[in-house]
Motif scaffolding. Structure first.
Motif, PDB file in Angstrom:
ATOM      1  N   PHE A  12      -4.240  -2.595 -10.098  1.00  0.00           N
ATOM      2  CA  PHE A  12      -4.552  -3.504  -9.103  1.00  0.00           C
ATOM      3  C   PHE A  12      -3.570  -3.208  -7.810  1.00  0.00           C
ATOM      4  O   PHE A  12      -3.945  -3.327  -6.654  1.00  0.00           O
ATOM      5  N   SER A  13      -2.380  -2.943  -8.021  1.00  0.00           N
ATOM      6  CA  SER A  13      -1.280  -2.470  -6.871  1.00  0.00           C
ATOM      7  C   SER A  13      -2.036  -1.212  -6.297  1.00  0.00           C
ATOM      8  O   SER A  13      -1.898  -1.361  -4.951  1.00  0.00           O
ATOM      9  N   TYR A  14      -2.217  -0.239  -7.021  1.00  0.00           N
ATOM     10  CA  TYR A  14      -2.690   0.752  -6.270  1.00  0.00           C
ATOM     11  C   TYR A  14      -3.991   0.603  -5.495  1.00  0.00           C
ATOM     12  O   TYR A  14      -4.269   1.156  -4.411  1.00  0.00           O
ATOM     13  N   ASN A  16      -5.174  -2.424  -3.892  1.00  0.00           N
ATOM     14  CA  ASN A  16      -4.781  -2.845  -3.012  1.00  0.00           C
ATOM     15  C   ASN A  16      -3.971  -2.063  -1.881  1.00  0.00           C
ATOM     16  O   ASN A  16      -4.278  -2.240  -0.797  1.00  0.00           O
ATOM     17  N   ARG A  17      -3.519  -1.270  -2.164  1.00  0.00           N
ATOM     18  CA  ARG A  17      -2.592  -0.099  -1.237  1.00  0.00           C
ATOM     19  C   ARG A  17      -3.508   0.621  -0.612  1.00  0.00           C
ATOM     20  O   ARG A  17      -3.710   1.040   0.400  1.00  0.00           O
ATOM     21  N   ASP A  18      -4.787   1.127  -1.456  1.00  0.00           N
ATOM     22  CA  ASP A  18      -5.931   1.867  -0.951  1.00  0.00           C
ATOM     23  C   ASP A  18      -6.517   0.993   0.255  1.00  0.00           C
ATOM     24  O   ASP A  18      -6.901   1.573   1.378  1.00  0.00           O
ATOM     25  N   LEU A  19      -6.738  -0.269  -0.137  1.00  0.00           N
ATOM     26  CA  LEU A  19      -7.549  -1.052   0.705  1.00  0.00           C
ATOM     27  C   LEU A  19      -6.663  -1.314   2.028  1.00  0.00           C
ATOM     28  O   LEU A  19      -7.271  -1.252   3.227  1.00  0.00           O
ATOM     29  N   ASP A  20      -5.534  -1.506   1.949  1.00  0.00           N
ATOM     30  CA  ASP A  20      -4.706  -1.868   3.128  1.00  0.00           C
ATOM     31  C   ASP A  20      -4.548  -0.540   4.104  1.00  0.00           C
ATOM     32  O   ASP A  20      -4.576  -0.688   5.163  1.00  0.00           O
ATOM     33  N   ALA A  21      -4.589   0.558   3.365  1.00  0.00           N
ATOM     34  CA  ALA A  21      -4.571   1.876   4.070  1.00  0.00           C
ATOM     35  C   ALA A  21      -5.828   2.066   4.885  1.00  0.00           C
ATOM     36  O   ALA A  21      -5.781   2.432   6.238  1.00  0.00           O
ATOM     37  N   ALA A  22      -6.973   1.746   4.340  1.00  0.00           N
ATOM     38  CA  ALA A  22      -8.401   1.939   5.091  1.00  0.00           C
ATOM     39  C   ALA A  22      -8.144   1.027   6.320  1.00  0.00           C
ATOM     40  O   ALA A  22      -8.542   1.228   7.161  1.00  0.00           O
ATOM     41  N   GLU A  23      -7.626  -0.569   6.066  1.00  0.00           N
ATOM     42  CA  GLU A  23      -7.830  -1.341   7.057  1.00  0.00           C
ATOM     43  C   GLU A  23      -6.751  -0.980   8.301  1.00  0.00           C
ATOM     44  O   GLU A  23      -6.942  -1.125   9.301  1.00  0.00           O
ATOM     45  N   THR A  24      -5.628  -0.225   7.870  1.00  0.00           N
ATOM     46  CA  THR A  24      -4.568  -0.108   8.703  1.00  0.00           C
ATOM     47  C   THR A  24      -4.929   1.131   9.672  1.00  0.00           C
ATOM     48  O   THR A  24      -4.873   1.236  10.756  1.00  0.00           O
ATOM     49  N   GLN A  43     -11.577   4.553  -3.444  1.00  0.00           N
ATOM     50  CA  GLN A  43     -10.450   4.569  -4.117  1.00  0.00           C
ATOM     51  C   GLN A  43     -10.158   3.256  -4.665  1.00  0.00           C
ATOM     52  O   GLN A  43      -9.830   3.102  -5.752  1.00  0.00           O
ATOM     53  N   SER A  44     -10.337   2.151  -3.769  1.00  0.00           N
ATOM     54  CA  SER A  44      -9.740   1.019  -4.066  1.00  0.00           C
ATOM     55  C   SER A  44     -10.616   0.216  -5.107  1.00  0.00           C
ATOM     56  O   SER A  44     -10.280  -0.161  -5.930  1.00  0.00           O
ATOM     57  N   LEU A 114     -15.905  -0.847   4.196  1.00  0.00           N
ATOM     58  CA  LEU A 114     -14.786  -1.765   3.930  1.00  0.00           C
ATOM     59  C   LEU A 114     -15.316  -3.042   3.342  1.00  0.00           C
ATOM     60  O   LEU A 114     -14.776  -3.710   2.390  1.00  0.00           O
ATOM     61  N   SER A 115     -16.615  -3.554   3.900  1.00  0.00           N
ATOM     62  CA  SER A 115     -17.366  -4.752   3.206  1.00  0.00           C
ATOM     63  C   SER A 115     -17.328  -4.806   1.828  1.00  0.00           C
ATOM     64  O   SER A 115     -17.177  -5.598   0.893  1.00  0.00           O
ATOM     65  N   ASP A 116     -17.887  -3.460   1.179  1.00  0.00           N
ATOM     66  CA  ASP A 116     -18.164  -3.146  -0.314  1.00  0.00           C
ATOM     67  C   ASP A 116     -16.908  -3.250  -0.934  1.00  0.00           C
ATOM     68  O   ASP A 116     -16.931  -3.930  -2.122  1.00  0.00           O
ATOM     69  N   ALA A 117     -15.881  -2.524  -0.430  1.00  0.00           N
ATOM     70  CA  ALA A 117     -14.633  -2.632  -1.139  1.00  0.00           C
ATOM     71  C   ALA A 117     -14.069  -4.014  -1.157  1.00  0.00           C
ATOM     72  O   ALA A 117     -13.704  -4.311  -2.276  1.00  0.00           O
ATOM     73  N   LYS A 118     -14.068  -4.621   0.017  1.00  0.00           N
ATOM     74  CA  LYS A 118     -13.496  -6.250  -0.326  1.00  0.00           C
ATOM     75  C   LYS A 118     -14.396  -7.016  -0.946  1.00  0.00           C
ATOM     76  O   LYS A 118     -13.801  -7.857  -2.062  1.00  0.00           O
TER      77      LYS A 118
END
Length: 128
Positions: A12-14, A16-24, A43-44, A114-118
């Motif tokens: 889950f940590s990884y 969240n990092r993938d999702l954070d990277a996408a948003e950044t 990946q998220s 992004l919407s799907d991943a969230k």
């Protein structure tokens, strides 16, 4: 949320990092690298699904196919069928988006990724 295994926490940590990277990337790069954002979204989602499986002591398959992973998750919780469409849309981004000329991805595709991943993240967190 139930107590998580240490390995599931790492997944889950990884994730969240993938999702954070996408948003950044969407906020800080111009033009936005839509293929890379979509890759991180896939990946998220993959890591959230694998974390759910890990936490339920299901052996993790070496696959990037989110449909397969969601099907395995639905054997634990049939409600995972509710995110099958989200998983299907993201699956191709796990491999094909990493190489030039593989997919034609537009900004609208990226927004949907992004919407799907969230949605997958929220669904897995709720399922736990």
């Amino acid at each position: 949320m139930a107590e998580l295994s240490e390995t599931a926490k790492e997944w889950f940590s990884y994730a969240n990092r993938d999702l954070d990277a996408a948003e950044t990337l969407t906020q800080n790069m111009h033009p936005v690298p839509v293929e890379i954002v979509c890759y991180h979204c896939q990946q998220s989602a993959e890591k959230f699904l694998k974390g759910f499986l890990e936490n339920n002591k299901v052996p993790i398959q070496k696959t990037h196919d989110l449909g397969i992973l969601a099907t395995l998750c639905s054997q634990i919780d049939p409600n995972f069928q509710n995110i099958s469409e989200n998983c299907t849309r993201l699956t191709d981004y796990g491999v094909q988006a990493r190489y030039p000329f593989a997919l034609e991805i537009e900004e609208a595709d990226m927004e949907l990724a992004l919407s799907d991943a969230k949605k997958i993240k929220e669904f897995v967190e709720t399922a736990l």
